[in-house]
Enzyme design. Structure first.
Site, PDB file in Angstrom:
ATOM      1  N   GLU A   1       0.824  -1.208   0.000  1.00  0.00           N
ATOM      2  CA  GLU A   1       0.000   0.000   0.000  1.00  0.00           C
ATOM      3  C   GLU A   1       0.861   1.261   0.000  1.00  0.00           C
ATOM      4  OE1 GLU A   1      -3.006   0.297  -0.629  1.00  0.00           O
ATOM      5  OE2 GLU A   1      -3.592  -1.801  -0.530  1.00  0.00           O
TER       6      GLU A   1
ATOM      7  N   CYS B   1     -18.617  -2.890 -17.673  1.00  0.00           N
ATOM      8  CA  CYS B   1     -18.576  -2.654 -16.228  1.00  0.00           C
ATOM      9  C   CYS B   1     -19.583  -3.550 -15.491  1.00  0.00           C
ATOM     10  CB  CYS B   1     -18.881  -1.193 -15.946  1.00  0.00           C
ATOM     11  SG  CYS B   1     -18.931  -0.828 -14.197  1.00  0.00           S
TER      12      CYS B   1
ATOM     13  N   CYS C   1     -17.508   1.430 -19.891  1.00  0.00           N
ATOM     14  CA  CYS C   1     -18.793   1.259 -19.196  1.00  0.00           C
ATOM     15  C   CYS C   1     -19.531   0.003 -19.647  1.00  0.00           C
ATOM     16  CB  CYS C   1     -19.665   2.481 -19.403  1.00  0.00           C
ATOM     17  SG  CYS C   1     -18.982   3.942 -18.607  1.00  0.00           S
TER      18      CYS C   1
ATOM     19  N   CYS D   1     -25.069   2.419 -11.659  1.00  0.00           N
ATOM     20  CA  CYS D   1     -24.294   3.638 -11.881  1.00  0.00           C
ATOM     21  C   CYS D   1     -25.190   4.773 -12.396  1.00  0.00           C
ATOM     22  CB  CYS D   1     -23.165   3.366 -12.878  1.00  0.00           C
ATOM     23  SG  CYS D   1     -22.153   4.803 -13.196  1.00  0.00           S
TER      24      CYS D   1
ATOM     25  N   CYS E   1     -13.148   1.575 -14.827  1.00  0.00           N
ATOM     26  CA  CYS E   1     -13.673   2.926 -14.623  1.00  0.00           C
ATOM     27  C   CYS E   1     -12.499   3.905 -14.580  1.00  0.00           C
ATOM     28  CB  CYS E   1     -14.479   2.968 -13.316  1.00  0.00           C
ATOM     29  SG  CYS E   1     -15.483   4.444 -13.171  1.00  0.00           S
TER      30      CYS E   1
END
Ligand code: SF4
Length: 589
Positions: A174, A340, A337, A346, A330
């Site tokens: 991270e 997706c 899209c 959405c 995205c």
């Protein structure tokens, strides 16, 4: 819908979709807030209508055990805690729920007037239907199981049985992934985990070793802080990683809200959200949030949303799936899209689809109904795009998120000198010096460098650099002896840095002032193995390129000031020109 109509509707608050849970209603318990905020005066007299629209989202009746959800019981940083505000919910300037901030400029607390409940965000910007939340989790996780990338830290998170090692492995990934792309990180991560597979191993490393391994990854303070925190875990926490997001953030230097949420959910299965840049983009699009996505008020709403959405049984996978979606589907420009897995949830996608349907009906001469593509319907909604920047049809879903314009980077100019000598085997050696232990590129090594004032004449630049070298080496350095190599540009996150590169060949030995920065002579291989920034590697590359040119049979390559050391536009002498270039080339005397 044209911007004019959009503006008109926004002003009137009208929409084809009736506004739900309208802000401004006093005492309405906002969705996601099953309990009034502790120490908040509202709630006692509240008239919350549980079970009505704005159903309590899953997991929001009580905060997660051990985790304080965002905006709950904590004041905004730097803001005094509200004792008893007089905020007028639903009016301009009132913050959304869970924000503990009074209306700007309103007297508060003094008269003991009970604060009105802050306005809930309009339903369009929430996930208030538990069935939809379930469906979104299901769709996203199924997609993640099918399509996720194989990444070394994911493998470790899934297979490492030791909880402390697992937490450490996720933590390192991270920190490395902050501001850095996955493809770049993989190599560094593997080397790091091979060298320091445990917190204990990292705690024993020197900062020099950490900087050497981190060299080229950028944002060098990350490595230093990671090592400091590892030492703290070993010396103060008996080598045991904190297990909750709250503890991680509190106890580990350099671990912020996002990193804490990611480690706690991925390594320890805590059902807490993790909001990074990718998640901000996805959530803003899912719920048509067009207000400045870097503002604290919007960020807090997004954290609330992430905490509502996170899957209770697979929180780590869910958070990674949301990030993966942002990284691979995205994406900022031209999102995919149609592929997706959550497009049915959405709002931005629905808006684009409705606009397309409206336009095609119009093309075929049918009298189309007014499309339901309006903003949320609440005047001055704090989450909708500002009235000055209405929806732009040409951008589609990329209308979201929006950010305040970035400050332009600081422009800096630095003279740097490649000091070179012949080593004992005839190979060149270079002098490098260590930067101060704090500030930009702290503790890294570089060629002797000197920040310059802007718009300095070349002659003056040379003189200043010569004086600097002279003071440093304790022997005269003639400004004319400095050979100009070129300019190297390097963009740091907030600085546009131009290095004006010179070189100086030294005969014989030089005694450096030991009172100044640590310094050493290095061969080329040693240079690359040292803790050197990418910018300095570019400087050496420019220097070597110039040396090669000079030693090539074609002469006349003395570099002129202002020429870029890399990517220069003019053809090299001796290069065969294309017909077009030949016709355009200036003719010599
Ligand atoms: Fe993003 Fe498009 Fe999916 Fe919406 S439908 S979440 S905009 S990729």
């Amino acid at each position: 819908m044209g911007p004019a109509r959009a503006r008109a509707l926004r002003r009137s608050g009208g929409s084809a979709t009736p506004a739900r849970g309208r802000s401004g209603e006093r005492g309405v318990r906002p969705p996601g807030h099953g309990q009034p905020e502790r120490r908040s005066p509202r709630g006692a007299a509240g008239t919350g209508r549980a079970g009505q629209r704005g159903v309590l989202p899953p997991g929001h009746g009580q905060p997660e055990r051990g985790v304080r959800p965002p905006g709950h019981g904590q004041p905004e940083r730097g803001s005094p805690r509200v004792a008893a505000g007089t905020g007028r919910a639903g009016q301009r300037g009132v913050l959304p729920p869970g924000h503990g901030q009074p209306e700007r400029g309103s007297p508060r607390g003094a008269a003991g007037v009970p604060a009105a409940a802050p306005a809930p965000p309009p339903a369009r910007h929430l996930f208030s239907d538990p069935a939809e939340v379930q469906a979104l989790r299901r769709n996203l996780l199924a997609w993640y199981d099918r399509c996720k990338r194989d990444l070394p830290w994911r493998t470790l998170a899934a297979t490492e049985p030791d909880a402390d090692r697992r937490g450490y492995a996720v933590w390192v990934s991270e920190i490395m992934l902050q501001q850095t792309q996955v493809a770049t990180v993989i190599h560094y991560y593997n080397r790091w985990m091979q060298k320091w597979p445990t917190l204990q191993a990292l705690a024993q490393a020197s900062l020099e070793e950490v900087n050497e391994l981190w060299a080229g990854l950028g944002y060098y303070s990350r490595g230093k802080r990671l090592q400091e925190a590892a030492r703290k875990v070993v010396s103060e926490l008996a080598g045991r990683m904190p297990r909750t997001a709250e503890e991680l953030q509190k106890l580990l230097p350099g671990v912020g809200r996002y990193t804490a949420g990611a480690i706690a959910s991925i390594s320890y299965g805590q059902a807490t959200g993790a909001v990074d840049g990718n998640v901000i983009r996805v959530l803003c699009r899912l719920r048509c949030i067009g207000a400045d996505s870097s503002s604290p008020a919007v960020i807090d709403r997004l954290w609330d949303m992430a905490n509502v959405l996170v899957d209770r049984s697979r929180p780590g996978d869910f958070n990674q799936a949301l990030m993966e979606l942002g990284a691979t589907v995205c994406v900022p420009k031209s999102p995919l899209c149609r592929e997706c897995p959550v497009k049915q949830h959405c709002q931005a996608w629905h808006r684009v689809e409705k606009e397309l349907a409206f336009t095609s009906q119009k093309l075929f001469g049918k009298a189309p109904p007014v499309p339901d593509v309006e903003d949320c319907g609440v005047g001055d909604c704090p989450l909708c795009p500002p009235a000055t920047e209405p929806w732009d049809s040409s951008l589609g879903v990329a209308n979201f998120p929006r950010k305040a314009a970035k400050k332009p980077p600081r422009v800096m100019r630095t003279a740097t000198c490649v000091l070179e000598r012949r080593g004992c085997h005839g190979a060149p050696e270079y002098l490098i010096v260590q930067r101060p232990s704090s500030g930009l590129l702290a503790g890294l090594w570089e060629f002797p460098s000197l920040p310059l004032a802007q718009d300095l004449k070349e002659e003056k630049e040379r003189e200043e650099l010569a004086d600097h070298l002279q003071a440093w080496m304790g022997q005269p350095v003639a400004a004319k002896g400095l050979q100009f190599i070129g300019e190297v540009i390097h963009i740091f996150s907030h600085i546009h840095q131009t290095y004006v590169v010179y070189s100086l060949h030294l005969d014989g030995d030089v005694t450096l002032d030991p009172a100044l920065s640590p310094s050493r002579w290095v061969t080329e291989d040693e240079f690359h193995a040292s803790a050197i920034s990418t910018a300095m590697k570019k400087v050496l590359k420019a220097h070597e390129k110039q040396r090669r040119k000079e030693s090539s049979p074609v002469k006349g390559s003395k570099r002129k000031r202002g020429a870029k050391a890399q990517g220069a536009g003019r053809p090299c002498p001796g290069t065969q020109l294309s017909l077009h270039a030949f016709l355009r080339a200036p003719t010599g005397p």
